[in-house]
Scaffold this motif. Structure first.
Motif, mmCIF file in Angstrom:
data_model
loop_
_atom_site.group_PDB
_atom_site.id
_atom_site.type_symbol
_atom_site.label_atom_id
_atom_site.label_comp_id
_atom_site.label_asym_id
_atom_site.label_seq_id
_atom_site.Cartn_x
_atom_site.Cartn_y
_atom_site.Cartn_z
ATOM 1 N N LYS A 95 0.826 -1.221 0.000
ATOM 2 C CA LYS A 95 0.000 0.000 0.000
ATOM 3 C C LYS A 95 0.858 1.269 0.000
ATOM 4 C CE LYS A 95 -4.148 -1.968 2.125
ATOM 5 N NZ LYS A 95 -3.746 -3.376 1.934
ATOM 6 N N THR A 96 1.800 1.303 -0.944
ATOM 7 C CA THR A 96 2.628 2.489 -1.140
ATOM 8 C C THR A 96 2.615 2.842 -2.623
ATOM 9 O OG1 THR A 96 4.679 1.216 -1.490
ATOM 10 C CG2 THR A 96 4.151 1.870 0.775
ATOM 11 N N ARG A 97 3.016 4.058 -2.936
ATOM 12 C CA ARG A 97 3.114 4.453 -4.339
ATOM 13 C C ARG A 97 4.060 5.627 -4.476
ATOM 14 N NH1 ARG A 97 -0.867 8.890 -5.809
ATOM 15 N NH2 ARG A 97 -0.367 8.366 -7.960
ATOM 16 N N VAL A 98 4.533 5.839 -5.712
ATOM 17 C CA VAL A 98 5.441 6.937 -6.016
ATOM 18 C C VAL A 98 4.623 8.160 -6.409
ATOM 19 C CG1 VAL A 98 7.339 7.712 -7.482
ATOM 20 C CG2 VAL A 98 7.185 5.312 -6.840
ATOM 21 N N ASP A 102 4.897 17.405 -4.967
ATOM 22 C CA ASP A 102 3.691 18.210 -4.800
ATOM 23 C C ASP A 102 2.429 17.346 -4.789
ATOM 24 O OD1 ASP A 102 3.434 17.425 -7.430
ATOM 25 O OD2 ASP A 102 3.201 19.438 -8.255
ATOM 26 N N GLY A 103 2.619 16.018 -4.722
ATOM 27 C CA GLY A 103 1.494 15.105 -4.626
ATOM 28 C C GLY A 103 0.912 14.636 -5.937
ATOM 29 N N SER A 104 1.392 15.162 -7.060
ATOM 30 C CA SER A 104 0.856 14.788 -8.368
ATOM 31 C C SER A 104 1.533 13.518 -8.894
ATOM 32 C CB SER A 104 1.054 15.936 -9.366
ATOM 33 O OG SER A 104 2.432 16.238 -9.518
ATOM 34 N N GLN A 105 1.015 13.030 -10.017
ATOM 35 C CA GLN A 105 1.561 11.821 -10.628
ATOM 36 C C GLN A 105 2.851 12.143 -11.376
ATOM 37 O OE1 GLN A 105 0.613 8.716 -10.388
ATOM 38 N NE2 GLN A 105 1.981 7.841 -11.907
ATOM 39 N N PRO A 106 3.952 11.419 -11.125
ATOM 40 C CA PRO A 106 5.206 11.683 -11.839
ATOM 41 C C PRO A 106 5.076 11.410 -13.330
ATOM 42 C CG PRO A 106 5.578 10.318 -9.890
ATOM 43 C CD PRO A 106 4.099 10.362 -10.108
ATOM 44 N N ALA A 145 16.738 12.935 -7.243
ATOM 45 C CA ALA A 145 17.037 13.422 -8.594
ATOM 46 C C ALA A 145 15.763 13.662 -9.398
ATOM 47 C CB ALA A 145 17.945 12.434 -9.323
ATOM 48 N N ALA A 146 14.756 12.798 -9.207
ATOM 49 C CA ALA A 146 13.521 12.883 -9.998
ATOM 50 C C ALA A 146 12.464 13.778 -9.366
ATOM 51 C CB ALA A 146 12.939 11.483 -10.204
ATOM 52 N N GLY A 147 12.679 14.212 -8.110
ATOM 53 C CA GLY A 147 11.677 15.033 -7.438
ATOM 54 C C GLY A 147 10.460 14.230 -7.009
ATOM 55 N N THR A 148 10.692 12.978 -6.587
ATOM 56 C CA THR A 148 9.591 12.107 -6.174
ATOM 57 C C THR A 148 9.857 11.558 -4.781
ATOM 58 O OG1 THR A 148 10.679 10.155 -7.142
ATOM 59 C CG2 THR A 148 9.156 11.384 -8.552
#
Length: 245
Positions: A95-98, A102-106, A145-148
């Motif tokens: 139950k985790t996700r990337v 800012d909470g948006s989808q990468p 690096a990816a801001g995630t």
């Protein structure tokens, strides 16, 4: 530990970063699935070689089959996160996700970058775990690096927006400059940063920013000072942004 996400409308959302245990267990689950996949496919390829083609391990068809087998394994994390809302099978189980900071989808570029740096995070003495443990948002090098970062879905707080979530606190607030609705998120952020110092405003910076805002919005301010004008514009922007939430 909570990590605050600030949306483009300056709404603060609390997210709980995935723990080291969450991420390690998710990775173990993914690796177990990949091992099972490799065993099944290897046995299948071996049967095809012996039964259908009577091929040696140097034949071109065998090479093609091996490459076709290992490519999904190599790109597994990137493919899953790109097509399954930032989740691999392991992340779904845990139950985790990337998500973006800012909470948006990468985007695909961000997911590809964090996948690319997975080689460094997992290959150099599990350096990624060290970064996760000591980073406030639980980010490994690829995430930084990816801001995630990876969040726990059960820790997500439902977004309940009221006027009190914004810098103006009066429920009967009425905007002064309707043109503020035309500000971009980037422009609003510049104004916010200029005012961030509180009482210690940089007068020279404010003096340069005020005419730029006036020109951009096609207005002339009526406030007693540049600071009060920029505050009003920012509050007006937030007012109109709230209507879109």
């Amino acid at each position: 530990m909570k990590a605050d996400i600030i949306t483009g409308q300056f709404v603060r959302i609390a997210q709980t970063p995935a723990t080291v245990a969450d991420r390690v267990l998710a990775r173990v689950i993914d690796n177990i699935l990949l091992i099972i996949y490799l065993i099944v496919v290897s046995v299948t390829i071996s049967w095809i070689e012996r039964t259908l083609f009577n091929l040696s391990t140097t034949d071109s068809i065998t090479v093609i089959l091996i490459v076709a087998t290992y490519l999904p394994v190599l790109f597994y994390t990137f493919i899953c996160e790109a097509f399954f809302n930032g989740q691999t099978v392991g992340k779904r189980v845990m139950k985790t996700r990337v998500v973006n900071v800012d909470g948006s989808q990468p985007g695909l570029g961000q997911l590809f970058l964090r996948w690319l740096l997975l080689i460094v995070d997992e290959g150099m003495g599990l350096i990624g775990i060290i970064f996760i443990m000591f980073n406030r948002n639980g980010q490994r090098l690829g995430d930084m690096a990816a801001g995630t970062f990876v969040v726990r879905l059960q820790g997500y707080r439902q977004l309940k927006v009221t006027l009190n979530d914004f810098q103006y606190a009066s429920p009967d607030y009425r905007p002064v400059y309707p043109q503020a609705a035309n500000l971009s998120i980037g422009q609003a952020e510049v104004i916010r940063k200029a005012l961030q110092a509180g009482a210690e405003y940089n007068e020279e910076q404010i003096a340069r920013l005020v005419p730029k805002v006036e020109k951009s919005l096609g207005i002339q301010h009526r406030e007693p000072s540049g600071v009060s004008f920029l505050l009003t514009v920012l509050h007006d922007y937030q007012y109109y942004a709230l209507e879109l939430v």
